[in-house]
Structures are given as structure tokens and as C-alpha cells.
Write an enzyme that holds these catalytic residues in place. Structure first.
Site, PDB file in Angstrom:
ATOM      1  N   PRO A 142      52.197  74.054 -77.580  1.00 27.03           N
ATOM      2  CA  PRO A 142      53.170  74.122 -76.477  1.00 27.03           C
ATOM      3  C   PRO A 142      53.869  72.814 -76.101  1.00 27.03           C
ATOM      4  O   PRO A 142      53.687  72.279 -75.011  1.00 27.03           O
ATOM      5  CB  PRO A 142      52.326  74.657 -75.322  1.00 27.03           C
ATOM      6  CG  PRO A 142      50.965  74.109 -75.589  1.00 27.03           C
ATOM      7  CD  PRO A 142      50.824  74.134 -77.092  1.00 27.03           C
ATOM      8  N   CYS A 143      54.723  72.337 -76.990  1.00 28.33           N
ATOM      9  CA  CYS A 143      55.474  71.111 -76.702  1.00 28.33           C
ATOM     10  C   CYS A 143      56.457  71.303 -75.548  1.00 28.33           C
ATOM     11  O   CYS A 143      56.881  70.323 -74.938  1.00 28.33           O
ATOM     12  CB  CYS A 143      56.191  70.623 -77.956  1.00 28.33           C
ATOM     13  SG  CYS A 143      57.226  71.849 -78.752  1.00 28.33           S
TER      14      CYS A 143
END
Length: 149
Positions: A116-117
Site C-alpha cells: 500500500p504505497c
């Protein structure tokens, strides 16, 4: 390399597997489609995620291609819980480098959403995003993870 595509609010997404590990998630519909147990699991979790379920992807087997530093940042991103964000600078203090280098590693993430950047943001704005629609995709993902009021 087995691939499986699915529809999402961001458009078509294609998940790629190599040696029973996830190596990429790309925008667009893949040419070759092959259902493997792992790809089916990931597709099903993505569908639940886009249905606003608090899905945890951190237990999936990932093998993203990148530098040692990038891999360290990507592993750290998996520790950011659903519905929360971290500042680039705070993340850099914990995992090394600078806010800019963390942003560079996040931007090079070959497995967005699952790693989850989008949960890394700047102090004065959202920062960037490598999705097909850029920052609009990041904003949509962050909004998706917020509870309905």
C-alpha cells in the site's frame, strides 16, 4: 508467468505471479489469463477490498523486483494498517533514507494497492502516485479506506 486480470473502480488490473509469488500488479487487462490458486486468492481479496472491506494483503507471498533499499521500503509499507496513513518523512526516520528516497521507492513499487504505497503522504499534500490516473487514484484509494460517516 501466470497473470489474471480483474475489473476495479480504477479500471482493469492485472496481477502477475512468478514461482508462486506475486511480482506485479499493473493497470490494464493482461493478454494471457491463467487462474492459479494464488491469483484467484488475490483477485478475490481485491474484490473485497474494492467493496470497502478492511482486507489485509500483508500475508501474501510477494517477490517484487527492485533494489535492496526499495524492498526494505516496500516491506515497511505492508506494516501500515488499512485506513491509516504515514508521512514520507516519518517513514524515512523509521526505515532509512529521506522523504524523497521513500517517495522514489514508493513510486517504483511494482505491486501497488497490495503493497500500500498509497498510504504514504506528504505533510503539505498527498504526494505522488504511480497509478494510471496518478494522484486521483491515490485519493480514491485513501477515500475508499475511510469509514462512512
Amino acid at each position: 508467468m501466470p497473470q489474471l486480470s480483474c475489473h476495479s473502480p480504477l479500471g482493469a488490473l492485472t496481477i502477475s505471479e512468478d514461482d508462486h509469488k506475486i511480482v506485479a500488479l499493473d493497470w490494464g487487462w493482461g493478454r494471457d489469463q491463467e487462474e492459479t490458486p494464488l491469483l484467484i486468492t488475490v483477485r478475490d481479496r481485491l474484490e473485497r477490498y474494492f467493496d470497502r472491506e478492511a482486507v489485509d494483503f500483508s500475508d501474501l507471498p510477494f517477490t517484487p523486483y527492485g533494489t535492496d533499499y526499495q524492498k526494505k521500503i516496500w516491506a515497511g509499507l505492508l506494516n501500515i494498517p488499512y485506513g491509516t496513513t504515514r508521512y514520507y518523512s516519518d517513514f524515512a526516520s523509521e526505515y532509512g533514507g529521506s522523504a524523497r528516497s521513500v517517495g522514489g521507492a514508493a513510486g517504483a513499487n511494482p505491486i501497488p494497492i497490495l503493497i500500500p504505497c498509497h498510504r504514504i503522504i506528504g505533510r503539505s499534500g498527498l504526494g505522488g502516485y504511480s497509478g494510471m490516473n496518478g494522484i486521483d487514484d491515490k485519493r480514491m484509494l485513501l477515500t475508499l479506506e475511510q469509514p462512512d460517516d
